[in-house]
Design a protein around this motif. Sequence first.
Motif, PDB file in Angstrom:
ATOM      1  N   THR A 195      -3.466   3.782  -2.253  1.00  0.00           N
ATOM      2  CA  THR A 195      -3.366   3.022  -3.492  1.00  0.00           C
ATOM      3  C   THR A 195      -2.292   1.961  -3.252  1.00  0.00           C
ATOM      4  O   THR A 195      -2.075   1.549  -2.121  1.00  0.00           O
ATOM      5  CB  THR A 195      -3.052   3.959  -4.684  1.00  0.00           C
ATOM      6  OG1 THR A 195      -2.958   3.174  -5.874  1.00  0.00           O
ATOM      7  CG2 THR A 195      -1.778   4.749  -4.483  1.00  0.00           C
ATOM      8  N   ASN A 196      -1.623   1.498  -4.275  1.00  0.00           N
ATOM      9  CA  ASN A 196      -0.564   0.509  -4.060  1.00  0.00           C
ATOM     10  C   ASN A 196       0.517   0.708  -5.104  1.00  0.00           C
ATOM     11  O   ASN A 196       0.305   1.363  -6.132  1.00  0.00           O
ATOM     12  CB  ASN A 196      -1.122  -0.916  -4.122  1.00  0.00           C
ATOM     13  CG  ASN A 196      -1.661  -1.268  -5.491  1.00  0.00           C
ATOM     14  OD1 ASN A 196      -0.928  -1.716  -6.366  1.00  0.00           O
ATOM     15  ND2 ASN A 196      -2.961  -1.053  -5.693  1.00  0.00           N
ATOM     16  N   LYS A 197       1.674   0.161  -4.839  1.00  0.00           N
ATOM     17  CA  LYS A 197       2.729   0.144  -5.843  1.00  0.00           C
ATOM     18  C   LYS A 197       3.590  -1.090  -5.669  1.00  0.00           C
ATOM     19  O   LYS A 197       3.559  -1.750  -4.622  1.00  0.00           O
ATOM     20  CB  LYS A 197       3.554   1.427  -5.812  1.00  0.00           C
ATOM     21  CG  LYS A 197       4.345   1.688  -4.554  1.00  0.00           C
ATOM     22  CD  LYS A 197       5.084   3.033  -4.706  1.00  0.00           C
ATOM     23  CE  LYS A 197       5.857   3.389  -3.457  1.00  0.00           C
ATOM     24  NZ  LYS A 197       6.536   4.703  -3.591  1.00  0.00           N
ATOM     25  N   TRP A 198       4.371  -1.370  -6.712  1.00  0.00           N
ATOM     26  CA  TRP A 198       5.180  -2.586  -6.745  1.00  0.00           C
ATOM     27  C   TRP A 198       6.619  -2.279  -6.348  1.00  0.00           C
ATOM     28  O   TRP A 198       7.207  -1.316  -6.818  1.00  0.00           O
ATOM     29  CB  TRP A 198       5.151  -3.205  -8.151  1.00  0.00           C
ATOM     30  CG  TRP A 198       3.783  -3.686  -8.528  1.00  0.00           C
ATOM     31  CD1 TRP A 198       2.785  -2.958  -9.106  1.00  0.00           C
ATOM     32  CD2 TRP A 198       3.270  -4.994  -8.329  1.00  0.00           C
ATOM     33  NE1 TRP A 198       1.672  -3.729  -9.287  1.00  0.00           N
ATOM     34  CE2 TRP A 198       1.939  -5.003  -8.819  1.00  0.00           C
ATOM     35  CE3 TRP A 198       3.788  -6.173  -7.793  1.00  0.00           C
ATOM     36  CZ2 TRP A 198       1.125  -6.125  -8.788  1.00  0.00           C
ATOM     37  CZ3 TRP A 198       2.986  -7.303  -7.764  1.00  0.00           C
ATOM     38  CH2 TRP A 198       1.675  -7.274  -8.255  1.00  0.00           C
ATOM     39  N   TYR A 199       7.157  -3.130  -5.475  1.00  0.00           N
ATOM     40  CA  TYR A 199       8.562  -3.063  -5.061  1.00  0.00           C
ATOM     41  C   TYR A 199       9.247  -4.318  -5.613  1.00  0.00           C
ATOM     42  O   TYR A 199       8.854  -5.439  -5.287  1.00  0.00           O
ATOM     43  CB  TYR A 199       8.678  -3.046  -3.539  1.00  0.00           C
ATOM     44  CG  TYR A 199       8.177  -1.782  -2.882  1.00  0.00           C
ATOM     45  CD1 TYR A 199       9.070  -0.850  -2.346  1.00  0.00           C
ATOM     46  CD2 TYR A 199       6.813  -1.520  -2.777  1.00  0.00           C
ATOM     47  CE1 TYR A 199       8.611   0.307  -1.733  1.00  0.00           C
ATOM     48  CE2 TYR A 199       6.349  -0.370  -2.160  1.00  0.00           C
ATOM     49  CZ  TYR A 199       7.251   0.539  -1.646  1.00  0.00           C
ATOM     50  OH  TYR A 199       6.798   1.689  -1.029  1.00  0.00           O
TER      51      TYR A 199
ATOM     52  N   THR B  29       0.836  -1.199   0.000  1.00  0.00           N
ATOM     53  CA  THR B  29       0.000   0.000   0.000  1.00  0.00           C
ATOM     54  C   THR B  29       0.870   1.247   0.000  1.00  0.00           C
ATOM     55  O   THR B  29       1.979   1.266   0.531  1.00  0.00           O
ATOM     56  CB  THR B  29      -0.923   0.033   1.225  1.00  0.00           C
ATOM     57  OG1 THR B  29      -0.139  -0.057   2.423  1.00  0.00           O
ATOM     58  CG2 THR B  29      -1.944  -1.087   1.172  1.00  0.00           C
ATOM     59  N   SER B  30       0.295   2.296  -0.614  1.00  0.00           N
ATOM     60  CA  SER B  30       1.015   3.556  -0.796  1.00  0.00           C
ATOM     61  C   SER B  30       0.010   4.701  -0.747  1.00  0.00           C
ATOM     62  O   SER B  30      -1.165   4.523  -1.112  1.00  0.00           O
ATOM     63  CB  SER B  30       1.728   3.520  -2.155  1.00  0.00           C
ATOM     64  OG  SER B  30       2.196   4.779  -2.534  1.00  0.00           O
ATOM     65  N   SER B  31       0.444   5.861  -0.293  1.00  0.00           N
ATOM     66  CA  SER B  31      -0.460   7.011  -0.250  1.00  0.00           C
ATOM     67  C   SER B  31      -0.775   7.499  -1.664  1.00  0.00           C
ATOM     68  O   SER B  31      -0.011   7.274  -2.599  1.00  0.00           O
ATOM     69  CB  SER B  31       0.161   8.145   0.571  1.00  0.00           C
ATOM     70  OG  SER B  31       1.362   8.584  -0.034  1.00  0.00           O
TER      71      SER B  31
END
Length: 405
Positions: A393-397, A100-102
């Motif tokens: 929201t989300n992002k990929w690491y 998850t991400s802002s």
Amino acid sequence: MYITTRKMNTLLSIEKRNAVLLKMASLLQKERKAIIEINKKDLEAYKGDDISMYDRLKVDNSKVDEMIKSVTHLASQNDPIGVELFSFKHDNGLQVYNKTSSFGTVLIIYESRPDVTVEAAGIAFKSGNKILLKGGKESLCSNLKIVELWHQALKEENASTSWVEYLQFNRTETQEFLENPTQKVDLIVPRGGEQLIAFVKQHANCPVIVSGRGNNFVFIEKEADLEMALKVIINAKTAKISACNALDKVLIDKNLPNKEDFINTLISNLKAHNVEILGDETISKNYYIEAIKSDDIWYEEFLDYKIVVGEVDSTQDAITKINKYSGGHSASIITKNDTEAKSFMENVDSAAVYQNASTRFTDGSQLGLGGELAISTDKLHQRGPIGLQHLVTNKWYVYGNGQIR
């Protein structure tokens, strides 16, 4: 004056975010009397006759208690940022995570409610988002005082006041900002009536989450507990008419045992609460109440002491009617028959569905979220109350050691 900064705020540690929230709770307590006194200026200046607007505008000790409870609860919740949603180890050794991400910057445009200035800002801040607050002119004095407290809390914890900004714009300036924002805005949430929502959707150039109308229904199925049904209807209609989770329409199964006695008792109780009652053709003819003039009234959200009562042939007819006319917010079935309840709850297209309970529970605090930014009637990206864990929201690491494709 327009804001021209484009720099993104650096995410604060969870300890820092919690400290700001607890400081805000302390300041709300300390400035309780001042907030209520300043709110009186807004109340005295309000010249409209919308009782629901006035109710949402008013700040009393109970409302301040709710503000304090909201930010205190937010401080106790887990960090919604960096939560692992998915992980995968590639055959070539790449380690993949989705977290998850802002969003970045959230703009909320709302009417009347000073408590939103606390709750929305708190949820946005805790979830790592900068928030732009655009309240209505009717609550300006109250909102500016609360934003002043946010800035004090941020300063005392050595955080930038830019995390919480208030846009003191008129309608023309708001439209210009929506169409040509002077800083990056990642998400807009309009919280108010249908005109406000339509205005924002027309002019916004970024994603919008609609906090839509209520127009909520209760269906009294033929196997309902009638005492329970009466209690639920009276609560949902009269406890707080200004709430989007208040009741507007009652549907009654034509095969309900003791139907006449129940409807007469319901009408008597609603009248005792000064509720204006309208009926469909069958109900109005048989129970001597005013008939609806057009089926269009089934679409209306009243936010007033007003209700429509109608008769339906079955659970399926109730589902069809609700899906046609409701705002997609909340609907409840009163029944002892769990099979009928299951069919109703699975097929009614609303954000929240209930069996044997009041629609008044569609609220972030009541559903365990602590607070809410708004109640979404959209299906993307979140439906129903938008709590702390939803304003992300989300992002990929992806971690490698030189892999190429």
